[in-house]
Design a protein around this motif. Sequence first.
Motif, PDB file in Angstrom:
ATOM      1  N   GLU A   1       3.491  15.790  -2.627  1.00 43.66           N
ATOM      2  CA  GLU A   1       2.698  15.065  -3.630  1.00 43.66           C
ATOM      3  C   GLU A   1       3.076  15.682  -4.970  1.00 43.66           C
ATOM      4  O   GLU A   1       2.980  16.911  -5.126  1.00 43.66           O
ATOM      5  CB  GLU A   1       1.197  15.310  -3.393  1.00 43.66           C
ATOM      6  CG  GLU A   1       0.470  14.209  -2.660  1.00 43.66           C
ATOM      7  CD  GLU A   1      -1.043  14.448  -2.684  1.00 43.66           C
ATOM      8  OE1 GLU A   1      -1.672  14.200  -3.721  1.00 43.66           O
ATOM      9  OE2 GLU A   1      -1.583  14.874  -1.653  1.00 43.66           O
TER      10      GLU A   1
ATOM     11  N   VAL B   1       2.063   8.448  -5.475  1.00 42.23           N
ATOM     12  CA  VAL B   1       1.080   7.372  -5.293  1.00 42.23           C
ATOM     13  C   VAL B   1      -0.118   7.569  -6.237  1.00 42.23           C
ATOM     14  O   VAL B   1      -0.654   6.592  -6.771  1.00 42.23           O
ATOM     15  CB  VAL B   1       0.657   7.281  -3.806  1.00 42.23           C
ATOM     16  CG1 VAL B   1      -0.648   6.511  -3.631  1.00 42.23           C
ATOM     17  CG2 VAL B   1       1.771   6.614  -3.003  1.00 42.23           C
ATOM     18  N   ILE B   2      -0.509   8.807  -6.483  1.00 41.56           N
ATOM     19  CA  ILE B   2      -1.610   9.048  -7.428  1.00 41.56           C
ATOM     20  C   ILE B   2      -1.065   9.324  -8.830  1.00 41.56           C
ATOM     21  O   ILE B   2      -1.547   8.786  -9.825  1.00 41.56           O
ATOM     22  CB  ILE B   2      -2.486  10.235  -6.970  1.00 41.56           C
ATOM     23  CG1 ILE B   2      -3.157   9.903  -5.634  1.00 41.56           C
ATOM     24  CG2 ILE B   2      -3.549  10.556  -8.028  1.00 41.56           C
ATOM     25  CD1 ILE B   2      -3.917  11.061  -5.018  1.00 41.56           C
TER      26      ILE B   2
ATOM     27  N   ASP C   1       5.921  12.039  -3.575  1.00 40.91           N
ATOM     28  CA  ASP C   1       4.887  11.023  -3.401  1.00 40.91           C
ATOM     29  C   ASP C   1       4.090  10.973  -4.701  1.00 40.91           C
ATOM     30  O   ASP C   1       3.314  11.876  -5.003  1.00 40.91           O
ATOM     31  CB  ASP C   1       4.011  11.398  -2.198  1.00 40.91           C
ATOM     32  CG  ASP C   1       2.933  10.366  -1.917  1.00 40.91           C
ATOM     33  OD1 ASP C   1       2.746   9.468  -2.759  1.00 40.91           O
ATOM     34  OD2 ASP C   1       2.279  10.463  -0.862  1.00 40.91           O
TER      35      ASP C   1
ATOM     36  N   SER D   1       0.838  -1.207   0.000  1.00 39.63           N
ATOM     37  CA  SER D   1       0.000   0.000   0.000  1.00 39.63           C
ATOM     38  C   SER D   1       0.871   1.254   0.000  1.00 39.63           C
ATOM     39  O   SER D   1       2.043   1.224   0.413  1.00 39.63           O
ATOM     40  CB  SER D   1      -0.913   0.020   1.230  1.00 39.63           C
ATOM     41  OG  SER D   1      -0.152   0.296   2.390  1.00 39.63           O
ATOM     42  N   GLY D   2       0.261   2.340  -0.439  1.00 41.98           N
ATOM     43  CA  GLY D   2       0.972   3.605  -0.508  1.00 41.98           C
ATOM     44  C   GLY D   2       1.449   4.079   0.861  1.00 41.98           C
ATOM     45  O   GLY D   2       2.531   4.661   0.984  1.00 41.98           O
ATOM     46  N   SER D   3       0.639   3.845   1.894  1.00 38.41           N
ATOM     47  CA  SER D   3       1.030   4.296   3.236  1.00 38.41           C
ATOM     48  C   SER D   3       2.300   3.598   3.704  1.00 38.41           C
ATOM     49  O   SER D   3       3.145   4.207   4.366  1.00 38.41           O
ATOM     50  CB  SER D   3      -0.094   4.028   4.243  1.00 38.41           C
ATOM     51  OG  SER D   3      -1.247   4.757   3.906  1.00 38.41           O
TER      52      SER D   3
ATOM     53  N   ASN E   1      -4.937  15.203  -3.662  1.00 33.63           N
ATOM     54  CA  ASN E   1      -5.924  14.941  -2.617  1.00 33.63           C
ATOM     55  C   ASN E   1      -6.812  16.150  -2.360  1.00 33.63           C
ATOM     56  O   ASN E   1      -7.791  16.060  -1.619  1.00 33.63           O
ATOM     57  CB  ASN E   1      -5.231  14.474  -1.331  1.00 33.63           C
ATOM     58  CG  ASN E   1      -4.911  12.990  -1.427  1.00 33.63           C
ATOM     59  OD1 ASN E   1      -5.800  12.165  -1.255  1.00 33.63           O
ATOM     60  ND2 ASN E   1      -3.676  12.647  -1.750  1.00 33.63           N
TER      61      ASN E   1
ATOM     62  N   LYS F   1      -1.446   2.708  -6.216  1.00 33.82           N
ATOM     63  CA  LYS F   1      -2.650   2.970  -7.029  1.00 33.82           C
ATOM     64  C   LYS F   1      -2.511   2.528  -8.489  1.00 33.82           C
ATOM     65  O   LYS F   1      -2.583   1.343  -8.779  1.00 33.82           O
ATOM     66  CB  LYS F   1      -3.042   4.436  -6.917  1.00 33.82           C
ATOM     67  CG  LYS F   1      -3.427   4.805  -5.453  1.00 33.82           C
ATOM     68  CD  LYS F   1      -4.228   6.061  -5.370  1.00 33.82           C
ATOM     69  CE  LYS F   1      -4.376   6.555  -3.942  1.00 33.82           C
ATOM     70  NZ  LYS F   1      -5.642   6.371  -3.335  1.00 33.82           N
TER      71      LYS F   1
ATOM     72  N   PHE G   1      -1.733  14.755   1.198  1.00 37.04           N
ATOM     73  CA  PHE G   1      -2.009  13.535   1.980  1.00 37.04           C
ATOM     74  C   PHE G   1      -0.987  12.487   1.557  1.00 37.04           C
ATOM     75  O   PHE G   1      -0.711  12.337   0.363  1.00 37.04           O
ATOM     76  CB  PHE G   1      -3.425  13.034   1.667  1.00 37.04           C
ATOM     77  CG  PHE G   1      -3.780  11.726   2.327  1.00 37.04           C
ATOM     78  CD1 PHE G   1      -3.976  11.660   3.701  1.00 37.04           C
ATOM     79  CD2 PHE G   1      -3.950  10.564   1.580  1.00 37.04           C
ATOM     80  CE1 PHE G   1      -4.326  10.448   4.321  1.00 37.04           C
ATOM     81  CE2 PHE G   1      -4.298   9.351   2.187  1.00 37.04           C
ATOM     82  CZ  PHE G   1      -4.491   9.303   3.561  1.00 37.04           C
ATOM     83  N   HIS G   2      -0.429  11.811   2.538  1.00 37.94           N
ATOM     84  CA  HIS G   2       0.592  10.815   2.208  1.00 37.94           C
ATOM     85  C   HIS G   2       0.310   9.476   2.882  1.00 37.94           C
ATOM     86  O   HIS G   2       1.235   8.689   3.066  1.00 37.94           O
ATOM     87  CB  HIS G   2       1.975  11.325   2.624  1.00 37.94           C
ATOM     88  CG  HIS G   2       2.360  12.618   1.986  1.00 37.94           C
ATOM     89  ND1 HIS G   2       2.800  12.715   0.687  1.00 37.94           N
ATOM     90  CD2 HIS G   2       2.346  13.894   2.462  1.00 37.94           C
ATOM     91  CE1 HIS G   2       3.063  13.994   0.396  1.00 37.94           C
ATOM     92  NE2 HIS G   2       2.787  14.721   1.447  1.00 37.94           N
ATOM     93  N   GLY G   3      -0.942   9.245   3.284  1.00 47.54           N
ATOM     94  CA  GLY G   3      -1.254   7.967   3.919  1.00 47.54           C
ATOM     95  C   GLY G   3      -1.654   8.159   5.371  1.00 47.54           C
ATOM     96  O   GLY G   3      -1.699   9.277   5.882  1.00 47.54           O
ATOM     97  N   TRP G   4      -1.910   7.031   6.031  1.00 48.45           N
ATOM     98  CA  TRP G   4      -2.582   7.108   7.329  1.00 48.45           C
ATOM     99  C   TRP G   4      -1.663   7.125   8.544  1.00 48.45           C
ATOM    100  O   TRP G   4      -2.107   7.254   9.672  1.00 48.45           O
ATOM    101  CB  TRP G   4      -3.570   5.953   7.474  1.00 48.45           C
ATOM    102  CG  TRP G   4      -3.072   4.613   6.988  1.00 48.45           C
ATOM    103  CD1 TRP G   4      -3.505   3.950   5.872  1.00 48.45           C
ATOM    104  CD2 TRP G   4      -2.073   3.779   7.587  1.00 48.45           C
ATOM    105  NE1 TRP G   4      -2.816   2.762   5.728  1.00 48.45           N
ATOM    106  CE2 TRP G   4      -1.942   2.630   6.769  1.00 48.45           C
ATOM    107  CE3 TRP G   4      -1.273   3.881   8.726  1.00 48.45           C
ATOM    108  CZ2 TRP G   4      -1.037   1.596   7.046  1.00 48.45           C
ATOM    109  CZ3 TRP G   4      -0.378   2.865   9.011  1.00 48.45           C
ATOM    110  CH2 TRP G   4      -0.266   1.743   8.178  1.00 48.45           C
TER     111      TRP G   4
ATOM    112  N   THR H   1       5.211   5.385   1.891  1.00 49.16           N
ATOM    113  CA  THR H   1       5.580   6.714   2.415  1.00 49.16           C
ATOM    114  C   THR H   1       6.148   6.587   3.833  1.00 49.16           C
ATOM    115  O   THR H   1       7.051   7.327   4.213  1.00 49.16           O
ATOM    116  CB  THR H   1       4.392   7.695   2.411  1.00 49.16           C
ATOM    117  OG1 THR H   1       3.327   7.166   3.199  1.00 49.16           O
ATOM    118  CG2 THR H   1       3.903   7.966   0.999  1.00 49.16           C
TER     119      THR H   1
HETATM  120  C1  LIG Z   1      -0.612  10.822  -2.454  1.00 51.74           C
HETATM  121  C2  LIG Z   1      -0.934   9.644  -1.592  1.00 51.74           C
HETATM  122  N1  LIG Z   1       0.044   9.046  -0.890  1.00 51.74           N
HETATM  123  C3  LIG Z   1      -0.188   7.967  -0.133  1.00 51.74           C
HETATM  124  C4  LIG Z   1      -1.446   7.430  -0.037  1.00 51.74           C
HETATM  125  C5  LIG Z   1      -1.682   6.213   0.803  1.00 51.74           C
HETATM  126  O1  LIG Z   1      -1.887   5.114  -0.025  1.00 51.74           O
HETATM  127  P1  LIG Z   1      -2.708   3.846   0.500  1.00 51.74           P
HETATM  128  O2  LIG Z   1      -4.130   4.255   0.646  1.00 51.74           O
HETATM  129  O3  LIG Z   1      -2.488   2.814  -0.578  1.00 51.74           O
HETATM  130  O4  LIG Z   1      -2.098   3.455   1.795  1.00 51.74           O
HETATM  131  C6  LIG Z   1      -2.490   8.007  -0.739  1.00 51.74           C
HETATM  132  C7  LIG Z   1      -3.860   7.462  -0.672  1.00 51.74           C
HETATM  133  O5  LIG Z   1      -4.821   8.014  -1.135  1.00 51.74           O
HETATM  134  C8  LIG Z   1      -2.245   9.143  -1.545  1.00 51.74           C
HETATM  135  O6  LIG Z   1      -3.219   9.762  -2.222  1.00 51.74           O
END
Ligand SMILES: Cc1ncc(COP(=O)(O)O)c(C=O)c1O
Length: 429
Positions: A205, A240-241, A238, A113-115, A210, A266, A141-144, A118
């Motif tokens: 990003e 991810v998108i 980042d 996963s992206g989180s 986001n 993604k 946003f870079h994840g949770w 990052t």
């Molecule tokens: C730019 C960005 N980085 C990281 C993430 C986290 O990715 P994930 O939801 O696969 O953990 C997201 C998720 O939307 C994102 O938009």
Amino acid sequence: MHIEKSKTITERATRVIPGGVNSATRRLSQPYAWEWAEGAQIRDVDGNTYLDYHAAFGPIVLGHNDPTVNAAVAKALTGPDMVGVGITEQEIMLAEKVVQHVPSAEMALAFSSGSEATYMAVRLARGVTGREKLIKFQGTFHGWHDYLLMNIASPADKIGKKDPGSAGQLADAIDNTIIVPFNDLAATEQAILDHPGQIAAIFMEAIPHNIGCVLPRQDFVEGLRRLCDTHGIVLVFDEVITGFRHGLGGYQSVLGVKPDISTFAKAIANGYPCAIIAGKRELMLQFSTAPGGKVFVGGTYNGHPVGSAAALATIAALEDGTIYERTFRLGDRMRAGLAEIAGRLGIEMVSAGFGSVFTPYFMSGKVERYEDLLANDTARDVGFRQGMCERGIFMLPMPIKRNHISAAHTDADIDRTLETAEIVMKTLR
Ligand SMILES: Cc1ncc(COP(=O)(O)O)c(C=O)c1O
């Protein structure tokens, strides 16, 4: 539109799943339960079919249930499932593809996963620099995880202050993350000078998607590169998108600026779980997968055959460039069409986007940073999206969210979307 079955299923879900969904942003004011998705279409359990621009928050770049990707996944199921030591050829091929296509990637590691990607970028930057602080921009946003879950779509009264995204975040994590307005090089430099020798990484990003689509200025990104070089800071894009959606080389290939580290997820695997962290060899070799590497990396599912096969098939489908050509053209049509309709109807709109992504903001003026988006008319924005959803065109009914065009969308889909948009916008005047 009938939604009785969706309601019943969601009620059942809420008895065993908090809120009835498995990720916070999946809970909408109207309950949705899905039974089918193919190409550009999704269908709920009540039989309502929608043209989908949500794309599951971005992974769906070829179209839902792409037959080539699914076939590659099915084939992967006939190979080793997971052994958990060593490597498979497929994992090597995936890293080779990333290194081949992404300008700054000399080595790559796979996650799910992206989180995770990052998070690993944070740990790597801290591990190699011996510093603790991070810079991120308001609106990204870079994840949770604790370290970067801050100051995303902040309310006006939180701008310029720390705005953590969750209860339970470590105070130290919040303290050590510094928030700067996007596209503001002077503020970024000041933040570095205010914390001499303390900044491990700048996270950006590649396009802050986001919050819709806020394009980075070229001089800003080049300036970030210079600042990072001068102050020994790790520059992380980042992607991810943006990665694989905006080009095989990510948005960095559009900018022509190389970060030290990039993260992908993604669109790399068209909806299957796969994520990548990639970057400079000397940094990547600091991960503990390499002998002597001091930055620990783990993950039972890293490089999983299903995600890796999906990623390889997705990249293969994107490699001749025709999908980018077509989806970017459809994106141009959509952005221009929405702007034309809004202009004709006297509705204030900034029709933002890049490539296959479009976001109509209901406002006028420039959009260079999140703070500019406080001028967006939220009621109109959500009203527009809800109106589109009610007419069978799924645009996430939340303000300033991006929409995605996939390879499965057609010119006829754009025509229908614009015709519907005109009907809905007339109701908003
Ligand atoms: C730019 C960005 N980085 C990281 C993430 C986290 O990715 P994930 O939801 O696969 O953990 C997201 C998720 O939307 C994102 O938009």
